[in-house]
Design an enzyme around this catalytic site. Structure first.
Site, PDB file in Angstrom:
ATOM      1  N   CYS A 254       0.853  -1.186   0.000  1.00  0.00           N
ATOM      2  CA  CYS A 254       0.000   0.000   0.000  1.00  0.00           C
ATOM      3  C   CYS A 254       0.891   1.239   0.000  1.00  0.00           C
ATOM      4  O   CYS A 254       2.090   1.150   0.220  1.00  0.00           O
ATOM      5  CB  CYS A 254      -0.874   0.015   1.235  1.00  0.00           C
ATOM      6  SG  CYS A 254      -1.744  -1.535   1.451  1.00  0.00           S
TER       7      CYS A 254
ATOM      8  N   ARG B 121       2.492   1.341  -7.205  1.00  0.00           N
ATOM      9  CA  ARG B 121       2.509   0.314  -6.164  1.00  0.00           C
ATOM     10  C   ARG B 121       1.274  -0.582  -6.270  1.00  0.00           C
ATOM     11  O   ARG B 121       1.187  -1.595  -5.598  1.00  0.00           O
ATOM     12  CB  ARG B 121       2.536   0.954  -4.764  1.00  0.00           C
ATOM     13  CG  ARG B 121       3.844   1.663  -4.438  1.00  0.00           C
ATOM     14  CD  ARG B 121       3.777   2.308  -3.071  1.00  0.00           C
ATOM     15  NE  ARG B 121       3.904   1.361  -2.000  1.00  0.00           N
ATOM     16  CZ  ARG B 121       5.047   0.961  -1.462  1.00  0.00           C
ATOM     17  NH1 ARG B 121       6.173   1.457  -1.896  1.00  0.00           N
ATOM     18  NH2 ARG B 121       5.073   0.084  -0.481  1.00  0.00           N
TER      19      ARG B 121
ATOM     20  N   TRP C 101      -3.903  -1.829  -1.324  1.00  0.00           N
ATOM     21  CA  TRP C 101      -3.918  -2.990  -2.206  1.00  0.00           C
ATOM     22  C   TRP C 101      -4.318  -4.149  -1.314  1.00  0.00           C
ATOM     23  O   TRP C 101      -3.567  -4.561  -0.437  1.00  0.00           O
ATOM     24  CB  TRP C 101      -2.540  -3.204  -2.815  1.00  0.00           C
ATOM     25  CG  TRP C 101      -2.589  -4.062  -4.031  1.00  0.00           C
ATOM     26  CD1 TRP C 101      -3.063  -3.708  -5.259  1.00  0.00           C
ATOM     27  CD2 TRP C 101      -2.165  -5.411  -4.144  1.00  0.00           C
ATOM     28  NE1 TRP C 101      -2.952  -4.765  -6.121  1.00  0.00           N
ATOM     29  CE2 TRP C 101      -2.409  -5.818  -5.471  1.00  0.00           C
ATOM     30  CE3 TRP C 101      -1.607  -6.326  -3.251  1.00  0.00           C
ATOM     31  CZ2 TRP C 101      -2.111  -7.090  -5.933  1.00  0.00           C
ATOM     32  CZ3 TRP C 101      -1.311  -7.594  -3.716  1.00  0.00           C
ATOM     33  CH2 TRP C 101      -1.556  -7.966  -5.040  1.00  0.00           C
TER      34      TRP C 101
ATOM     35  N   ASN D 137       0.724   0.172   6.050  1.00  0.00           N
ATOM     36  CA  ASN D 137       1.237  -0.667   4.970  1.00  0.00           C
ATOM     37  C   ASN D 137       1.903  -1.861   5.627  1.00  0.00           C
ATOM     38  O   ASN D 137       2.724  -1.690   6.520  1.00  0.00           O
ATOM     39  CB  ASN D 137       2.247   0.154   4.146  1.00  0.00           C
ATOM     40  CG  ASN D 137       2.928  -0.676   3.072  1.00  0.00           C
ATOM     41  OD1 ASN D 137       2.506  -1.788   2.783  1.00  0.00           O
ATOM     42  ND2 ASN D 137       3.978  -0.132   2.487  1.00  0.00           N
ATOM     43  N   GLY D 138       1.536  -3.080   5.217  1.00  0.00           N
ATOM     44  CA  GLY D 138       2.137  -4.281   5.816  1.00  0.00           C
ATOM     45  C   GLY D 138       1.053  -5.248   6.246  1.00  0.00           C
ATOM     46  O   GLY D 138      -0.109  -5.121   5.849  1.00  0.00           O
TER      47      GLY D 138
ATOM     48  N   GLU E 218       9.977 -22.721 -17.058  1.00  0.00           N
ATOM     49  CA  GLU E 218       9.804 -21.339 -16.605  1.00  0.00           C
ATOM     50  C   GLU E 218      10.998 -20.477 -17.026  1.00  0.00           C
ATOM     51  O   GLU E 218      10.829 -19.344 -17.491  1.00  0.00           O
ATOM     52  CB  GLU E 218       9.602 -21.318 -15.075  1.00  0.00           C
ATOM     53  CG  GLU E 218       9.495 -19.945 -14.433  1.00  0.00           C
ATOM     54  CD  GLU E 218       8.420 -19.038 -15.026  1.00  0.00           C
ATOM     55  OE1 GLU E 218       7.569 -19.520 -15.804  1.00  0.00           O
ATOM     56  OE2 GLU E 218       8.460 -17.830 -14.751  1.00  0.00           O
TER      57      GLU E 218
ATOM     58  N   LYS F 266      10.761 -17.215 -19.533  1.00  0.00           N
ATOM     59  CA  LYS F 266      11.270 -15.878 -19.167  1.00  0.00           C
ATOM     60  C   LYS F 266      12.137 -15.326 -20.280  1.00  0.00           C
ATOM     61  O   LYS F 266      12.011 -14.171 -20.676  1.00  0.00           O
ATOM     62  CB  LYS F 266      12.106 -15.933 -17.878  1.00  0.00           C
ATOM     63  CG  LYS F 266      11.395 -16.014 -16.556  1.00  0.00           C
ATOM     64  CD  LYS F 266      10.527 -14.865 -16.171  1.00  0.00           C
ATOM     65  CE  LYS F 266       9.161 -14.933 -16.755  1.00  0.00           C
ATOM     66  NZ  LYS F 266       8.113 -15.668 -16.144  1.00  0.00           N
TER      67      LYS F 266
ATOM     68  N   GLU G 156      10.028 -14.478 -23.604  1.00  0.00           N
ATOM     69  CA  GLU G 156       9.107 -13.343 -23.631  1.00  0.00           C
ATOM     70  C   GLU G 156       9.798 -11.991 -23.550  1.00  0.00           C
ATOM     71  O   GLU G 156       9.285 -11.029 -24.082  1.00  0.00           O
ATOM     72  CB  GLU G 156       7.974 -13.482 -22.606  1.00  0.00           C
ATOM     73  CG  GLU G 156       8.359 -13.498 -21.176  1.00  0.00           C
ATOM     74  CD  GLU G 156       7.137 -13.678 -20.251  1.00  0.00           C
ATOM     75  OE1 GLU G 156       6.020 -13.356 -20.622  1.00  0.00           O
ATOM     76  OE2 GLU G 156       7.367 -14.139 -19.109  1.00  0.00           O
TER      77      GLU G 156
ATOM     78  N   HIS H 250      15.241 -38.845 -27.526  1.00  0.00           N
ATOM     79  CA  HIS H 250      14.084 -39.266 -28.326  1.00  0.00           C
ATOM     80  C   HIS H 250      13.809 -38.280 -29.463  1.00  0.00           C
ATOM     81  O   HIS H 250      12.732 -38.283 -30.038  1.00  0.00           O
ATOM     82  CB  HIS H 250      12.856 -39.429 -27.426  1.00  0.00           C
ATOM     83  CG  HIS H 250      13.035 -40.497 -26.393  1.00  0.00           C
ATOM     84  ND1 HIS H 250      13.027 -41.837 -26.712  1.00  0.00           N
ATOM     85  CD2 HIS H 250      13.277 -40.426 -25.065  1.00  0.00           C
ATOM     86  CE1 HIS H 250      13.235 -42.551 -25.617  1.00  0.00           C
ATOM     87  NE2 HIS H 250      13.401 -41.718 -24.598  1.00  0.00           N
TER      88      HIS H 250
ATOM     89  N   LYS I  88      -0.100  -7.800 -19.518  1.00  0.00           N
ATOM     90  CA  LYS I  88       0.091  -8.340 -18.170  1.00  0.00           C
ATOM     91  C   LYS I  88      -1.036  -9.290 -17.820  1.00  0.00           C
ATOM     92  O   LYS I  88      -0.832 -10.322 -17.196  1.00  0.00           O
ATOM     93  CB  LYS I  88       0.168  -7.187 -17.160  1.00  0.00           C
ATOM     94  CG  LYS I  88       0.401  -7.636 -15.723  1.00  0.00           C
ATOM     95  CD  LYS I  88       1.777  -8.261 -15.565  1.00  0.00           C
ATOM     96  CE  LYS I  88       2.017  -8.862 -14.204  1.00  0.00           C
ATOM     97  NZ  LYS I  88       3.106  -9.856 -14.209  1.00  0.00           N
TER      98      LYS I  88
HETATM   99  O1  M6R Z   1      -2.366 -13.628 -14.229  1.00  0.00           O
HETATM  100  P1  M6R Z   1      -2.093 -15.076 -14.543  1.00  0.00           P
HETATM  101  O2  M6R Z   1      -1.175 -15.701 -13.568  1.00  0.00           O
HETATM  102  O3  M6R Z   1      -3.353 -15.886 -14.704  1.00  0.00           O
HETATM  103  O4  M6R Z   1      -1.364 -15.052 -15.946  1.00  0.00           O
HETATM  104  C1  M6R Z   1      -1.012 -16.227 -16.592  1.00  0.00           C
HETATM  105  C2  M6R Z   1      -0.031 -15.970 -17.728  1.00  0.00           C
HETATM  106  O5  M6R Z   1      -0.618 -15.128 -18.679  1.00  0.00           O
HETATM  107  C3  M6R Z   1       1.269 -15.337 -17.215  1.00  0.00           C
HETATM  108  O6  M6R Z   1       1.889 -16.137 -16.271  1.00  0.00           O
HETATM  109  C4  M6R Z   1       2.255 -15.114 -18.386  1.00  0.00           C
HETATM  110  O7  M6R Z   1       2.689 -16.337 -18.885  1.00  0.00           O
HETATM  111  C5  M6R Z   1       3.431 -14.244 -17.923  1.00  0.00           C
HETATM  112  N1  M6R Z   1       3.658 -13.206 -18.862  1.00  0.00           N
HETATM  113  C6  M6R Z   1       4.679 -15.011 -17.734  1.00  0.00           C
HETATM  114  O8  M6R Z   1       5.761 -14.213 -17.370  1.00  0.00           O
END
Ligand code: M6R
Length: 609
Positions: free
Chosen positions: A2, A27, A74, A100-101, A482, A486, A489, A505, A604
């Site tokens: 927050c 934030r 938040w 905040n916390g 993962e 990263k 993207e 394989h 996002k």
């Molecule tokens: O908000 P969500 O966790 O449901 O989002 C899922 C994916 O869209 C999200 O994890 C996406 O793959 C990210 N950009 C990965 O860094």
């Protein structure tokens, strides 16, 4: 996460506080509020939603004062509605606080305040107990009352307090949450972050843990926890506004990577008690209900799906319930076998991902109980679930998910431990060992961040590559997926993640001289097998960067380079091994001059199918 703002000086309080709150938008927030002291009377307004909603309610000329505090909330405890927005007033209306916390022991304090003092609470927040506690101890000395209140509180907090009886002071305290005081001319300020003050002053004091600060129009006095006056050097801020929002980091992604030790700590906080029992707020599953569950589906997208892959192993190992992990976009279009004995676990940072939400609705229609792991309180996924376990990572702004992922993993640990213990499928010794490992995570994550310099050098060496492979076995498979996502993207490099056993394989045909392989070898029970994989790749002249636990000398010997993560149990290695890989992707993307926080074509929150 927050935002707090305070001001004392002239009749500008309202304007200054609102401007300050707007500067803290990054934030993340879902409600905002302000309280002013106007000649000994507290005037308060709060609203859910955007700050403009609040502004609309305070246009009146008589909403003015020369001292006040404001807050952007938040939500963590209690839905994002007006009643739960800050400031909170004590029941006699004389004390106002912003916080905040998280107050870890708020439930026991709340019970005590209700039983012993007959206090009627108006919100579902943990924060309201602070106002009520201060009020109980208040005998015309605000600082003394605040000190008595914080002696009872456990958790993390930055708190700003004003009293209707005192038109000359704002009192604030800090423990494990950011707080600064700003030095003005004929006025002074309080804030959780520098951007809130940049328009007004660049001279600030950083408030340290366990300090109390008393702010008047003329001066700012900082005291330690014994009330000994502290002499603090003033800091002159030279950052521009954009840099200040990112806390001095160049990108939100980097800031969020570095916030992980704290985010993991917050997610664990209050959920493992002194007796090592896992207590999950928001999870109502009883032993009888758990015993009746014969199948679990974990559904998610992207990074959250990768967390789900780890969740399957944890649940099957600890709670012995058959668990399937599926991509939400696929689950929707097959005919999954679901009935009332099915538990459906939904993982989503935003809680608004369309595919995940539709899969959740489909599971509910078919009678499943829905439990979600989510970062945004009051989001659609959270609201439509029967049980919610929040990742207390704070708002994640960069498109590439980092701290949401590691806190999702922590939540899945807590959940599977809770299930295993309740069902009696996890031996006490094992349970104790894992809990011990979780408690050490925040410190070990800080240690893992120490790999940055090494990883940045590797990035310099490899940023021109157009193809990178990630391989591993066991939980390192999920980590490979993962790490690869990263990199893809944010750098736009074509990367592949493969279960190491699958190499021969097919994918092994892709190896050329110098092809780069990032090889995870963090699982002791699969160590020998990974060494064989490295030999296989090296024999075909690939370049191998191993990711191994400190002390694993053999990986070092046969690889071209090794990144060492802290020593840890196999089970938690996935939470640590991803940290250098987030940094690797970050540095490669930076060298390739990518728009790191907003990579092309990505959003996002993916709210369309
Ligand atoms: O908000 P969500 O966790 O449901 O989002 C899922 C994916 O869209 C999200 O994890 C996406 O793959 C990210 N950009 C990965 O860094």
């Amino acid at each position: 996460m927050c935002g707090i703002v305070g001001y004392i000086g002239n009749e500008n309080a309202k304007e200054m506080i609102i401007t300050g709150l707007k500067s803290l938008e990054y934030r993340g927030y879902d409600s905002a509020g302000i309280v002013l002291n106007r000649g000994g009377k507290l005037l308060m307004r709060k609203e859910s939603g955007v700050i403009a909603n609040l502004e609309k309610r305070i246009t009146k000329k008589d909403f003015d004062g020369n001292l006040g505090i404001g807050h952007t909330r938040w939500a963590t405890h209690g839905a994002p509605v007006r009643e739960n927005a800050h400031p909170h007033l004590s029941c006699d209306g004389r004390i106002a606080i912003v916080h905040n916390g998280i107050i870890e022991n708020y439930m026991e304090l709340k019970e005590w305040l209700i039983k012993k003092h007959g206090i009627a609470f108006k919100s579902d927040t943990d924060s309201e107990v602070i106002a009520q506690l201060i009020c109980v101890y208040y005998k015309n000395d605000l600082v003394a009352a605040v000190r008595k209140a914080i002696a009872k509180m456990r958790g993390a907090y930055a708190v700003g307090v004003i009293s209707s009886d005192d038109i000359d002071h704002i009192v604030a305290v800090r423990k494990d949450a950011p707080l600064i005081a700003g030095i003005g001319e004929g006025c002074n300020y309080l804030a959780s972050d520098i951007p809130a003050l940049l328009k007004y002053t660049r001279d600030i004091y950083l408030i340290e843990n366990d300090e109390i600060v008393v702010i008047s129009k003329e001066d700012i006095k900082i005291f330690d926890d014994d009330m000994t006056r502290v002499k603090r050097e003033k800091m002159h801020v030279t950052w521009d506004a954009a840099a200040a929002e990112k806390g001095g980091y160049e990108h939100f992604m980097k800031k969020e990577i570095y916030e992980q030790p704290e985010a993991v700590n917050q997610t664990l906080e209050g959920r493992i008690n002194a007796k090592n029992e896992v207590k999950l707020d928001g999870i109502k599953l009883t032993k009888k209900e758990l015993d009746a569950i014969d199948r679990i589906y974990i559904i998610a997208c992207g990074t959250a799906y990768h967390a789900g892959l780890q969740g399957k192993t944890l649940i099957e190992n600890f709670a012995r319930i058959p668990t399937e992990v599926d991509l939400a976009s696929e689950f929707r279009y097959r005919a999954p076998i679901i009935d009332k004995n099915t538990l459906f676990i939904c993982i989503s940072q935003s809680g608004e991902t369309s595919d995940t939400l539709e899969a959740l609705r489909e599971a509910k229609r078919k009678g499943a109980r829905v439990l979600s792991v989510c970062n945004v309180m009051g989001s659609s996924v959270a609201r439509e679930s029967d049980d919610v376990l929040y990742t207390w990572a704070g708002p994640e702004i960069a498109v590439a998910s980092t701290k949401a992922y590691t806190t999702q993993l922590v939540c899945l640990f807590l959940l599977s431990l809770y299930m295993g213990k309740t069902k009696g499928t996890l031996p006490a010794k094992e349970y104790g060992r894992i809990v011990g490992e979780l408690k050490k995570l925040p410190a070990k994550m800080s240690e893992a961040l120490g790999t940055e310099e090494h990883v940045a050098k590797l990035a310099k060496k490899f940023f021109v590559r157009e193809q990178i492979f990630y391989i591993g076995r066991g939980s390192d498979v999920g980590t490979s997926y993962e790490a690869s996502l990263k990199l893809k993207e944010i750098s736009y490099i074509n990367s592949f993640a493969i279960a190491a056993g699958e190499l021969k394989h097919g994918p092994i045909a892709l190896i050329n001289r110098g092809t780069l392989f990032i090889v995870f070898a963090t699982q002791d029970y699969l160590y020998e097998k990974m060494l064989s994989n490295i030999q296989e790749i090296k024999a075909r002249h690939a370049y191998v960067v191993g990711i191994a636990k400190k002390g694993n000398k053999r990986v070092k010997k046969i690889s071209d380079d090794v990144v060492m993560i802290p020593q840890c149990a196999d089970e938690v290695a996935s939470i640590l091994a991803i940290v250098p890989m987030q940094l690797f992707a970050y540095h490669i993307a930076k060298l390739r001059k990518r728009d790191i926080d907003k990579p092309r074509n990505l959003a996002k929150s993916v709210t369309v199918e």
